[in-house]
Design a protein around this motif. Sequence first.
Motif, PDB file in Angstrom:
ATOM      1  N   ARG B 147     -15.763  -1.987  48.910  1.00 18.42           N
ATOM      2  CA  ARG B 147     -17.075  -2.611  48.713  1.00 18.42           C
ATOM      3  C   ARG B 147     -18.078  -2.136  49.767  1.00 18.42           C
ATOM      4  N   GLU B 148     -17.582  -2.015  51.007  1.00 24.30           N
ATOM      5  CA  GLU B 148     -18.475  -1.592  52.090  1.00 24.30           C
ATOM      6  C   GLU B 148     -18.978  -0.180  51.850  1.00 24.30           C
ATOM      7  N   ALA B 149     -18.060   0.669  51.418  1.00 26.20           N
ATOM      8  CA  ALA B 149     -18.435   2.061  51.181  1.00 26.20           C
ATOM      9  C   ALA B 149     -19.507   2.144  50.116  1.00 26.20           C
ATOM     10  N   ILE B 150     -19.351   1.305  49.081  1.00 26.52           N
ATOM     11  CA  ILE B 150     -20.335   1.338  47.996  1.00 26.52           C
ATOM     12  C   ILE B 150     -21.698   0.875  48.503  1.00 26.52           C
ATOM     13  N   ASP B 151     -21.671  -0.193  49.284  1.00 33.01           N
ATOM     14  CA  ASP B 151     -22.939  -0.679  49.829  1.00 33.01           C
ATOM     15  C   ASP B 151     -23.600   0.381  50.694  1.00 33.01           C
ATOM     16  N   GLN B 152     -22.792   1.042  51.529  1.00 32.36           N
ATOM     17  CA  GLN B 152     -23.355   2.067  52.406  1.00 32.36           C
ATOM     18  C   GLN B 152     -23.894   3.242  51.620  1.00 32.36           C
ATOM     19  N   LEU B 153     -23.193   3.571  50.530  1.00 34.12           N
ATOM     20  CA  LEU B 153     -23.694   4.653  49.679  1.00 34.12           C
ATOM     21  C   LEU B 153     -25.042   4.251  49.105  1.00 34.12           C
ATOM     22  N   MET B 184     -37.049   2.272  34.121  1.00 32.66           N
ATOM     23  CA  MET B 184     -35.926   3.221  34.031  1.00 32.66           C
ATOM     24  C   MET B 184     -34.775   2.716  34.888  1.00 32.66           C
ATOM     25  N   ALA B 185     -33.618   3.168  34.570  1.00 30.70           N
ATOM     26  CA  ALA B 185     -32.473   2.810  35.401  1.00 30.70           C
ATOM     27  C   ALA B 185     -31.470   3.944  35.384  1.00 30.70           C
ATOM     28  N   VAL B 186     -30.797   4.111  36.510  1.00 28.90           N
ATOM     29  CA  VAL B 186     -29.671   5.042  36.557  1.00 28.90           C
ATOM     30  C   VAL B 186     -28.459   4.244  37.020  1.00 28.90           C
ATOM     31  N   HIS B 187     -27.423   4.277  36.215  1.00 31.93           N
ATOM     32  CA  HIS B 187     -26.181   3.609  36.604  1.00 31.93           C
ATOM     33  C   HIS B 187     -25.262   4.621  37.262  1.00 31.93           C
ATOM     34  N   VAL B 188     -24.874   4.309  38.483  1.00 34.99           N
ATOM     35  CA  VAL B 188     -23.920   5.188  39.159  1.00 34.99           C
ATOM     36  C   VAL B 188     -22.543   4.549  39.011  1.00 34.99           C
ATOM     37  N   LEU B 189     -21.709   5.169  38.212  1.00 36.86           N
ATOM     38  CA  LEU B 189     -20.362   4.642  37.981  1.00 36.86           C
ATOM     39  C   LEU B 189     -19.435   5.253  39.018  1.00 36.86           C
ATOM     40  N   LEU B 190     -18.834   4.425  39.819  1.00 36.13           N
ATOM     41  CA  LEU B 190     -17.992   4.938  40.895  1.00 36.13           C
ATOM     42  C   LEU B 190     -16.532   4.906  40.489  1.00 36.13           C
ATOM     43  N   THR B 191     -15.855   5.922  40.914  1.00 33.37           N
ATOM     44  CA  THR B 191     -14.414   5.947  40.689  1.00 33.37           C
ATOM     45  C   THR B 191     -13.793   6.771  41.813  1.00 33.37           C
ATOM     46  N   THR B 192     -12.510   6.888  41.736  1.00 36.80           N
ATOM     47  CA  THR B 192     -11.828   7.670  42.767  1.00 36.80           C
ATOM     48  C   THR B 192     -10.826   8.592  42.100  1.00 36.80           C
ATOM     49  N   LEU B 193     -10.263   9.468  42.880  1.00 35.86           N
ATOM     50  CA  LEU B 193      -9.307  10.423  42.310  1.00 35.86           C
ATOM     51  C   LEU B 193      -8.085   9.680  41.772  1.00 35.86           C
ATOM     52  N   PRO B 194      -7.485  10.185  40.699  1.00 33.15           N
ATOM     53  CA  PRO B 194      -6.342   9.489  40.103  1.00 33.15           C
ATOM     54  C   PRO B 194      -5.204   9.234  41.086  1.00 33.15           C
ATOM     55  N   SER B 202      -7.855  -5.017  44.196  1.00 35.16           N
ATOM     56  CA  SER B 202      -9.093  -5.523  43.608  1.00 35.16           C
ATOM     57  C   SER B 202      -9.861  -6.429  44.573  1.00 35.16           C
ATOM     58  N   SER B 203      -9.170  -6.926  45.631  1.00 38.16           N
ATOM     59  CA  SER B 203      -9.902  -7.773  46.575  1.00 38.16           C
ATOM     60  C   SER B 203     -10.757  -6.925  47.519  1.00 38.16           C
ATOM     61  N   LEU B 204     -10.325  -5.696  47.755  1.00 37.73           N
ATOM     62  CA  LEU B 204     -11.057  -4.829  48.678  1.00 37.73           C
ATOM     63  C   LEU B 204     -11.903  -3.787  47.954  1.00 37.73           C
ATOM     64  N   HIS B 205     -11.325  -3.264  46.877  1.00 33.75           N
ATOM     65  CA  HIS B 205     -11.952  -2.112  46.231  1.00 33.75           C
ATOM     66  C   HIS B 205     -12.516  -2.497  44.881  1.00 33.75           C
ATOM     67  N   LEU B 206     -13.037  -1.493  44.231  1.00 30.76           N
ATOM     68  CA  LEU B 206     -13.420  -1.665  42.829  1.00 30.76           C
ATOM     69  C   LEU B 206     -12.162  -1.947  42.015  1.00 30.76           C
ATOM     70  N   ASP B 207     -12.347  -2.639  40.908  1.00 32.95           N
ATOM     71  CA  ASP B 207     -11.201  -2.966  40.070  1.00 32.95           C
ATOM     72  C   ASP B 207     -10.561  -1.691  39.512  1.00 32.95           C
TER      73      ASP B 207
END
Lengths: 653, 397
Positions: B147-153, B184-194, B202-207
């Motif tokens: 969550r922190e990383a996303i906020d910082q991004l 206008m809106a841009v949705h940034v969908l975040l994910t990580t490497l498989p 899920s408590s710390l990261h994206l689901d």
Amino acid sequence: MSNNGINYSMYNTYPYTQIVQQQPLYGQRFSNRHLQPPISYNAGYQMYPSMQNQPQYNNSYDHLIQSAAETLAAFTSPSEQTILNKHQAHIPQKNFHRRSVNNSSSDAKNSTRIYYCETCRIACGGLSSYQAHIKGSKHLKKETNSQNQPTNSNTFRCELCDIICTSSDAYKSHLDGSKHDKTVKLHQKLGKKIPESIQQPSLPINESQTVEIKEEKQTLNNNIKSIGMEYIETLYDNTNTIKSYYCKLCDCKFNDANAKDTHLKGKRHQLSYKKKVNPNFEVNTSNNNNSNKNKASSSNETVKHVYDQQINHNYNQTETNEDTKYLMMLHEQIIPTQNLLDAIEQFVKTVESALKSCSEQLCSLTTAENTELDTNKTSLMGISRIGLLVKNLLIKSDRLFHLVVICKEWPTKNLFQNLFSLLCDIWKNQTNIQCYKHEDTIQVYTNINEDQMCISISLTSLSIQSNNDVNIEQYLSKTSCLNALNAMHSVRWFQQHVTTRQHASALIRCLRYKTKIARNWQSLSSEAIEILIEHTLTKSISPVIAFRHVLEYLAGGLILPNNPSLRIPWQTDSIKDAFDSLNNQQRNDITHEAQIGLRFMAFGHLNKWFEQCDIPQMMLSFQKRSYSDDDNESNSVKRQCTKSETIEEHNKS
Amino acid sequence: MRRSRPRFPPWRQNRPPYQHSYRPPFSQHQFQQNQSSDVFDFLNLPEAFPSIKQLFDDPILTAIIMERIQQITPAAADSFALMNFGSVIRQKLDILVLSPSSFTACQVSEVRDVGSYKHNTIINPPIGSQIPLTSDLVVVLKTLPTREAIDQLGNRLKQDLQNEIELLSIRSTDYGLSLENGNMAVHVLLTTLPTNWQSLDSSLHLDRTICKQNFYAIKHAKWVDEVCIHPSNKLLVRLLKDLRQRFNGLEPLNPWLINLLAHHCVTNNNNSTEQLPPSYAFKRALQLLSSGLFLPGSNGLYDPINDTYTNLSRPKPIMTLEEQDRLCYTSQTLLRALAIHPKYVLGTENGPDIFAGPCELNGVMFIANEPIVFKDQSNGHAIDDTQQQAMFAEVNS
């Protein structure tokens, strides 16, 4: 009924493959008697007198006339015909061949031949695999081995499985084992002899007695007739292979046919059969009186028929969680009873004979006048049953049947009037038969056991199609004549395409039942359902999937306006729509109902769809006790007999 | 001892025979155990429905469709503005990929365009709503998406974009970030490497499911880009999206399913390579949905990414029973309405709300289909017991 099993006391009464194939998903209790005899071209029956100077018809409708003539012939000598039909209907095919060829034996009766290598005790699926096996090294090795096999007196050897056991315990456990069981079954299936040593193993130890009894029991069981086979339901998977069997009486499931056979002969099954189906059935507790048993089961065969109706009631309580089961149960309930069918048949025959005498009178009328007019003009060529009656699709609530009188020329109103008055004359003295005119049809009503039935007689002619005249005053309306012709074509198509399909009529009856109970589906004609079922059964394998596909067809907007609608298969020349007569509202309603049905079916609640009933009046006819009660049977039959006699007397006079 | 054939294969020699597998109580899977088959399609039976060829071109419906397409396609200026907005954000994200040392909170592996804007199937949001035109980006992180990383991004992007775009608002959502600029809106969908999926909490990261979803969005976009090129296909996707926007019942049809369905309807033409015109393809889509394409007992559509049929996909089915029913009855109702009043279904003309209750459409009494499965009780059904009234009792009396 003769029982083949008595002659082959060693083997199964029924050949295995036959059981598999003869399993009807839906109990088919119709006898062939009520079917119109199939169309044949070599009918040498006497036609009506007026027909004798007729030239040969040169169009394709010969068969229709001839089939009509056959029905006529059928009721002129009803006793022979019915006996013949009964004979055909009640004797199942029992003459199967057993053939054993040198090393391989195959059940020649069926398409699923089994090739069996005696040396290796291996059953091969096909000829090619059998030949491959014979050439293989394994087989050759075994062959040489078997020739110089030492025989040891201290060992027990199961001849059947070719297994040598070192101790009696091992031998016993082998005999109990499933492998041995399978081999025995296979041998029985192939019609091979089971070696004596297995049945009477000369074992010195006392315990072997039990083994012996067990074996004996098994062979005895083979003589016991499998009862209640109609309660076995065969479940298919989507590649048309049989997935499993389900015994409705005992609520258990089997994965192979052998287990099912054993179950059918088992005590548990017999007891539940006795309990649920036939209280008179003798469950054999002793294995000794073999011959007695056979008699009991064969006599039971006749009794069973009477009790057939009662078991339906039992099934109401059984939980149905699968669509097949449900459809089967529903079908059991809507299929008309034998009594009802007999009553209908009686009534139809009465009307047919009356029509015949009408025809004779009409003929004599014209010859008596002996005018220069065309004598053929008034002649009736034949009567044909059309619609549900001949298609064998009746359900319990059906009370309206159709006959069509085929005329030489386009029937005039005059002829229609003459026919009507003659019919009225015939039934003048009958209190329970009334005759009415309704547009271009004659409606004959009767009351049998406080139940009104109606036969609608319409007139048509084969020459009408080539006639391009529009309605002329003196003739009956063209559309009604064409409709009757269309119905005759439909019957012909049905006999060629649908009757051969195994579950078709059962599925059609179920769908027809829905048209009776749902207002939305009332306008859906039986012909359309027949065409749909025929289509789906060619495409899909199991009946349930076919049923679902019909709903998918309709739900997917088949008959909505501006959508692909159905071609009538018996009309090759013109592309006509099977749903032409429907208006937009009806199309919408039918689709709506099918959509609901599809979703109910998909979510496993098919029963709820059939239970939704918004026409309560329709159910009234079901409430009549007259046809489901066995007590009334003799009574009603008697009444019909007396009635028909009086009719005949009247006709003679 | 001589045995003809081993009872079990060598690796099963000493094991007991197969037992009947445990059957779970009534569940979603019960339906999937049953035999399922392809749903009925008129195109597969050309001999039974000879008039089908004539139906391919429906001039009336085509005219209505064209009219509707005009209405729902965004104006050129709007889409140009959206493109600009998207490309600026993309630039800033690309910088993070190229110089990872400049940003420490997370490491970006790649950035990809996905979604309706990329495929040129974007439609106008419903008139009067506050939903902006949207384009989507998938950002794959090398590190775990905390969550922190996303906020910082988000903060970093805000800093970078401050001078270039005014009226910028950034919020973090459950799928990543949403950058809005007025309309206008841009949705940034975040994910990580498989490889990181296993360690997601899920408590710390994206689901985890959202991470997977976002990752698959890349694959889906690739497939759509490659395969769904026919204009008829793009048109149909727009129509279906528009339909979904206006009729809530079609909600379970997610964008990926819409793409699959549209592709199926346009291209799978009974072994012929001919592409179907949008008028027929649109009708066909509704027909398939009405015939229970996504109902239990049907295979559904072939999903090229999962290499399986959509209804058979494990472990998680794509829709709940309630959703399947809702989708089916909504499209069934729409199909019937389309035959009577096409302009209403396509939205070029207003009419009575067909889902509100019985109404009259072009002279036909029209009743919408009712649900038979409800959300709270997956076994439920809509018929009350008084109506059922045991027909059997009457039949057998």
